[in-house]
Design an enzyme around this catalytic site. Structure first.
Site, PDB file in Angstrom:
ATOM      1  N   TYR A  27       0.839  -1.204   0.000  1.00  0.00           N
ATOM      2  CA  TYR A  27       0.000   0.000   0.000  1.00  0.00           C
ATOM      3  C   TYR A  27       0.873   1.253   0.000  1.00  0.00           C
ATOM      4  CZ  TYR A  27      -3.416   3.453   1.627  1.00  0.00           C
ATOM      5  OH  TYR A  27      -4.208   4.574   1.744  1.00  0.00           O
ATOM      6  N   GLU A  49     -12.099   6.451   4.753  1.00  0.00           N
ATOM      7  CA  GLU A  49     -11.544   7.251   5.849  1.00  0.00           C
ATOM      8  C   GLU A  49     -12.626   7.529   6.887  1.00  0.00           C
ATOM      9  OE1 GLU A  49      -8.584   7.957   6.624  1.00  0.00           O
ATOM     10  OE2 GLU A  49      -7.495   7.482   4.788  1.00  0.00           O
ATOM     11  N   TRP A  57      -6.435   1.963  10.254  1.00  0.00           N
ATOM     12  CA  TRP A  57      -6.454   1.767   8.804  1.00  0.00           C
ATOM     13  C   TRP A  57      -6.196   0.312   8.449  1.00  0.00           C
ATOM     14  CZ3 TRP A  57      -8.545   3.168   4.684  1.00  0.00           C
ATOM     15  CH2 TRP A  57      -8.030   2.826   3.430  1.00  0.00           C
TER      16      TRP A  57
END
Length: 202
Positions: A27, A49, A57
């Protein structure tokens, strides 16, 4: 504690957060910070988000493919037509974060996104207007908000959006390339800068 670099398995230095979970490295190297102009990807990130609020996350990234399937690739034109039946179905989906307020916010925000597209031509053209100026930013990863993220948050809320606070919006800016927040010395920082220089703003 100040953000730091770590030396990865290939001998190259990267932002230290990418070592905190197995799927973070890819990522970090291939997504985080590269500029994005695709409306559905931008909408996806704003939504994810929002789902991350109060969570990590890592949790959201692990469930991202499930989110994409559940929300039709974050095609806001389709999501805007969701009904209470869709909400109840999503609340029973163990593959996503089952939070009624956040799910309903995605549907609400999909309708708002459609309105922006009608008025501005694309969601991207609206969002990229808030790109912070380099000279207004501190050292990479030293901030959790910026003047621009505060303004964008307020403007989105005025347009009816939900779960788009300044910190959420700043994280969105970091991830979608409105900011190059990779640390100085990180192997990916120069790649992001090159991509940003070639990027044609919508």
């Amino acid at each position: 504690m100040a953000a730091q670099l770590i030396q990865s398995h290939d001998g190259k230095y990267r932002c230290n957060w990418c070592a905190s979970a197995p799927d973070f490295l890819e990522y970090h190297d291939k997504e985080w910070g590269f500029p994005v102009s695709d409306d559905f990807r931008l909408f996806e990130k704003l939504c994810l988000e929002g789902f991350q609020s109060g969570l990590s996350w890592r949790t959201i990234l692990a469930k991202r493919e499930n989110f994409r399937e559940a929300f039709y690739g974050f095609n806001f034109n389709k999501i805007a037509r969701f009904t209470n039946t869709n909400v109840e179905k999503l609340l029973s989906n163990e593959g996503i974060v089952r939070h009624r307020g956040k799910i309903e916010a995605v549907i609400n925000n999909a309708k708002c996104a459609r309105e922006i597209v009608k008025k501005e031509g694309s969601l991207a053209s609206f969002l990229w207007r808030y790109e912070p100026k380099k000279e207004m930013l501190g050292k990479p990863q030293s901030m959790s908000t910026s003047n621009e993220s505060i303004i964008l948050s307020k403007d989105l809320k005025k347009l009816g959006w939900k779960f788009v606070g300044p910190t959420t919006v700043y994280a969105f800016m970091q991830a979608m390339g409105l900011i190059n927040d990779h640390l100085e010395g990180c192997v990916t920082r120069s790649k992001i800068e090159s991509a940003r220089n070639k990027f044609v703003k919508p």
